[in-house]
Design a protein around this motif. Structure first.
Motif, PDB file in Angstrom:
ATOM      1  N   MET A 179       0.813  -1.212   0.000  1.00 29.09           N
ATOM      2  CA  MET A 179       0.000   0.000   0.000  1.00 29.09           C
ATOM      3  C   MET A 179       0.848   1.264   0.000  1.00 29.09           C
ATOM      4  SD  MET A 179      -2.955  -1.143   2.701  1.00 29.09           S
ATOM      5  CE  MET A 179      -4.025   0.252   2.366  1.00 29.09           C
ATOM      6  N   SER A 180       2.108   1.144   0.397  1.00 23.58           N
ATOM      7  CA  SER A 180       2.994   2.300   0.512  1.00 23.58           C
ATOM      8  C   SER A 180       4.416   1.902   0.118  1.00 23.58           C
ATOM      9  CB  SER A 180       2.956   2.808   1.963  1.00 23.58           C
ATOM     10  OG  SER A 180       3.769   3.933   2.137  1.00 23.58           O
ATOM     11  N   PRO A 181       4.652   1.687  -1.186  1.00 22.53           N
ATOM     12  CA  PRO A 181       5.945   1.140  -1.620  1.00 22.53           C
ATOM     13  C   PRO A 181       7.147   2.083  -1.541  1.00 22.53           C
ATOM     14  CG  PRO A 181       4.547   1.547  -3.512  1.00 22.53           C
ATOM     15  CD  PRO A 181       3.710   1.800  -2.294  1.00 22.53           C
ATOM     16  N   VAL A 182       6.940   3.392  -1.633  1.00 21.39           N
ATOM     17  CA  VAL A 182       8.074   4.325  -1.625  1.00 21.39           C
ATOM     18  C   VAL A 182       7.844   5.403  -0.572  1.00 21.39           C
ATOM     19  CG1 VAL A 182       9.375   6.033  -2.951  1.00 21.39           C
ATOM     20  CG2 VAL A 182       8.601   3.930  -4.064  1.00 21.39           C
ATOM     21  N   ILE A 183       8.814   5.567   0.301  1.00 18.77           N
ATOM     22  CA  ILE A 183       8.777   6.589   1.343  1.00 18.77           C
ATOM     23  C   ILE A 183       9.886   7.602   1.060  1.00 18.77           C
ATOM     24  CG2 ILE A 183       9.179   6.994   3.815  1.00 18.77           C
ATOM     25  CD1 ILE A 183       6.521   5.726   3.270  1.00 18.77           C
ATOM     26  N   ILE A 184       9.579   8.867   1.245  1.00 17.93           N
ATOM     27  CA  ILE A 184      10.565   9.935   1.067  1.00 17.93           C
ATOM     28  C   ILE A 184      10.947  10.446   2.463  1.00 17.93           C
ATOM     29  CG2 ILE A 184      11.046  12.165  -0.019  1.00 17.93           C
ATOM     30  CD1 ILE A 184      10.359  10.007  -2.061  1.00 17.93           C
ATOM     31  N   PRO A 185      11.957   9.857   3.077  1.00 20.42           N
ATOM     32  CA  PRO A 185      12.350  10.274   4.431  1.00 20.42           C
ATOM     33  C   PRO A 185      13.288  11.481   4.397  1.00 20.42           C
ATOM     34  CG  PRO A 185      13.698   8.442   3.736  1.00 20.42           C
ATOM     35  CD  PRO A 185      12.731   8.719   2.609  1.00 20.42           C
ATOM     36  N   ARG A 186      13.599  11.971   5.577  1.00 16.56           N
ATOM     37  CA  ARG A 186      14.574  13.056   5.710  1.00 16.56           C
ATOM     38  C   ARG A 186      15.898  12.591   5.093  1.00 16.56           C
ATOM     39  NH1 ARG A 186      14.065  17.164   8.858  1.00 16.56           N
ATOM     40  NH2 ARG A 186      12.587  16.154  10.261  1.00 16.56           N
ATOM     41  N   GLY A 187      16.533  13.433   4.328  1.00 17.66           N
ATOM     42  CA  GLY A 187      17.806  13.105   3.694  1.00 17.66           C
ATOM     43  C   GLY A 187      17.667  12.427   2.339  1.00 17.66           C
ATOM     44  N   TYR A 188      16.445  12.267   1.868  1.00 13.61           N
ATOM     45  CA  TYR A 188      16.195  11.569   0.608  1.00 13.61           C
ATOM     46  C   TYR A 188      16.910  12.230  -0.573  1.00 13.61           C
ATOM     47  CZ  TYR A 188      13.691   9.963  -3.527  1.00 13.61           C
ATOM     48  OH  TYR A 188      13.381   9.469  -4.760  1.00 13.61           O
ATOM     49  N   THR A 189      16.795  13.547  -0.682  1.00 12.42           N
ATOM     50  CA  THR A 189      17.383  14.245  -1.828  1.00 12.42           C
ATOM     51  C   THR A 189      18.887  14.026  -1.896  1.00 12.42           C
ATOM     52  OG1 THR A 189      15.639  15.916  -1.715  1.00 12.42           O
ATOM     53  CG2 THR A 189      17.619  16.491  -2.972  1.00 12.42           C
ATOM     54  N   LYS A 190      19.562  14.120  -0.769  1.00 15.99           N
ATOM     55  CA  LYS A 190      21.018  13.895  -0.731  1.00 15.99           C
ATOM     56  C   LYS A 190      21.348  12.469  -1.153  1.00 15.99           C
ATOM     57  CE  LYS A 190      25.048  14.111   2.343  1.00 15.99           C
ATOM     58  NZ  LYS A 190      25.701  13.061   1.605  1.00 15.99           N
ATOM     59  N   ASP A 191      20.597  11.498  -0.616  1.00 16.22           N
ATOM     60  CA  ASP A 191      20.841  10.096  -0.969  1.00 16.22           C
ATOM     61  C   ASP A 191      20.586   9.843  -2.453  1.00 16.22           C
ATOM     62  OD1 ASP A 191      21.581   9.509   1.603  1.00 16.22           O
ATOM     63  OD2 ASP A 191      19.674   8.572   2.151  1.00 16.22           O
ATOM     64  N   TYR A 192      19.571  10.494  -3.003  1.00 15.22           N
ATOM     65  CA  TYR A 192      19.260  10.326  -4.422  1.00 15.22           C
ATOM     66  C   TYR A 192      20.399  10.887  -5.280  1.00 15.22           C
ATOM     67  CZ  TYR A 192      16.598  10.289  -8.753  1.00 15.22           C
ATOM     68  OH  TYR A 192      16.182  10.058 -10.039  1.00 15.22           O
ATOM     69  N   ASP A 202      23.463  11.319  -4.384  1.00 18.56           N
ATOM     70  CA  ASP A 202      24.660  10.508  -4.148  1.00 18.56           C
ATOM     71  C   ASP A 202      24.565   9.117  -4.787  1.00 18.56           C
ATOM     72  OD1 ASP A 202      25.757  12.586  -2.724  1.00 18.56           O
ATOM     73  OD2 ASP A 202      25.288  11.720  -0.749  1.00 18.56           O
ATOM     74  N   GLY A 203      23.425   8.807  -5.410  1.00 28.49           N
ATOM     75  CA  GLY A 203      23.268   7.513  -6.076  1.00 28.49           C
ATOM     76  C   GLY A 203      22.889   6.372  -5.148  1.00 28.49           C
ATOM     77  N   LYS A 204      22.531   6.670  -3.910  1.00 30.85           N
ATOM     78  CA  LYS A 204      22.134   5.621  -2.963  1.00 30.85           C
ATOM     79  C   LYS A 204      20.705   5.148  -3.199  1.00 30.85           C
ATOM     80  CE  LYS A 204      25.148   7.419   0.666  1.00 30.85           C
ATOM     81  NZ  LYS A 204      25.166   8.065   1.984  1.00 30.85           N
ATOM     82  N   ILE A 205      19.935   5.952  -3.933  1.00 32.82           N
ATOM     83  CA  ILE A 205      18.545   5.624  -4.241  1.00 32.82           C
ATOM     84  C   ILE A 205      18.410   5.582  -5.758  1.00 32.82           C
ATOM     85  CG2 ILE A 205      16.147   6.400  -4.104  1.00 32.82           C
ATOM     86  CD1 ILE A 205      16.921   7.815  -1.467  1.00 32.82           C
ATOM     87  N   SER A 206      17.841   4.501  -6.260  1.00 30.72           N
ATOM     88  CA  SER A 206      17.668   4.324  -7.693  1.00 30.72           C
ATOM     89  C   SER A 206      16.235   4.637  -8.114  1.00 30.72           C
ATOM     90  CB  SER A 206      18.004   2.868  -8.058  1.00 30.72           C
ATOM     91  OG  SER A 206      17.461   2.526  -9.301  1.00 30.72           O
ATOM     92  N   HIS A 207      16.102   5.513  -9.083  1.00 30.25           N
ATOM     93  CA  HIS A 207      14.788   5.855  -9.628  1.00 30.25           C
ATOM     94  C   HIS A 207      14.113   4.606 -10.196  1.00 30.25           C
ATOM     95  CE1 HIS A 207      11.743   8.325 -11.570  1.00 30.25           C
ATOM     96  NE2 HIS A 207      11.981   7.661 -12.690  1.00 30.25           N
ATOM     97  N   GLU A 208      14.878   3.796 -10.916  1.00 24.60           N
ATOM     98  CA  GLU A 208      14.342   2.588 -11.528  1.00 24.60           C
ATOM     99  C   GLU A 208      13.850   1.602 -10.470  1.00 24.60           C
ATOM    100  OE1 GLU A 208      17.340   3.915 -12.404  1.00 24.60           O
ATOM    101  OE2 GLU A 208      16.614   4.816 -14.265  1.00 24.60           O
TER     102      GLU A 208
END
Length: 137
Positions: free
Chosen positions: A104-117, A119-125
């Motif tokens: 019901m909730s597959p993707v969460i945007i927590p604090r620090g998400y933008t930095k991790d994204y 930095d390549g720690k989070i994959s869009h795909e």
């Protein structure tokens, strides 16, 4: 007064659409969106769910991306996971026991998400795959 008319009108339109699609055996999603935050998407979803549950024996709900999360226990995973806070409301209010929290909730945007994204720690795909997998459930 205008808000309740819009909700009522949206619920009637949604029910009509669902009836026309249900004869084909397939399920059709209803996507509730807005151009900004805090304009009533959750309230609209509550109204739609209430109307749909009166007409159909089994309905589901997914909030693909959430920002305000809480910790819950996933029965299928057997562990604690984070989900959007609105998911708890919908799951409990409409007794959606046939759907696990993680679907019901597959993707969460927590604090620090933008930095991790960045930095390549989070994959869009990978996030798209998570949403697609949840929708298929």
């Amino acid at each position: 007064m205008q808000s309740s008319f819009m909700l009522s009108s949206a619920a009637r339109s949604t029910a009509a659409l669902c009836r026309s699609f249900s004869t084909g055996g397939g399920q059709r999603p209803i996507f509730v969106a807005a151009t900004k935050q805090h304009v009533g998407k959750t309230t609209t979803s509550l109204a739609l769910m209430a109307g749909l549950q009166k007409r159909f024996p089994k309905v589901g709900f997914i909030k693909p991306v959430g920002q305000q999360h809480v910790t819950v226990h996933s029965e299928t995973l057997g562990k604690e996971i984070r989900v959007d806070k609105d998911i708890c409301l919908l799951k409990e209010q409409f007794h959606l026991d046939h759907i696990d929290y993680r679907h019901m909730s597959p993707v969460i945007i927590p604090r620090g998400y933008t930095k991790d994204y960045i930095d390549g720690k989070i994959s869009h795909e990978e996030q798209l795959k998570d949403i697609e997998h949840a929708y298929e459930k």
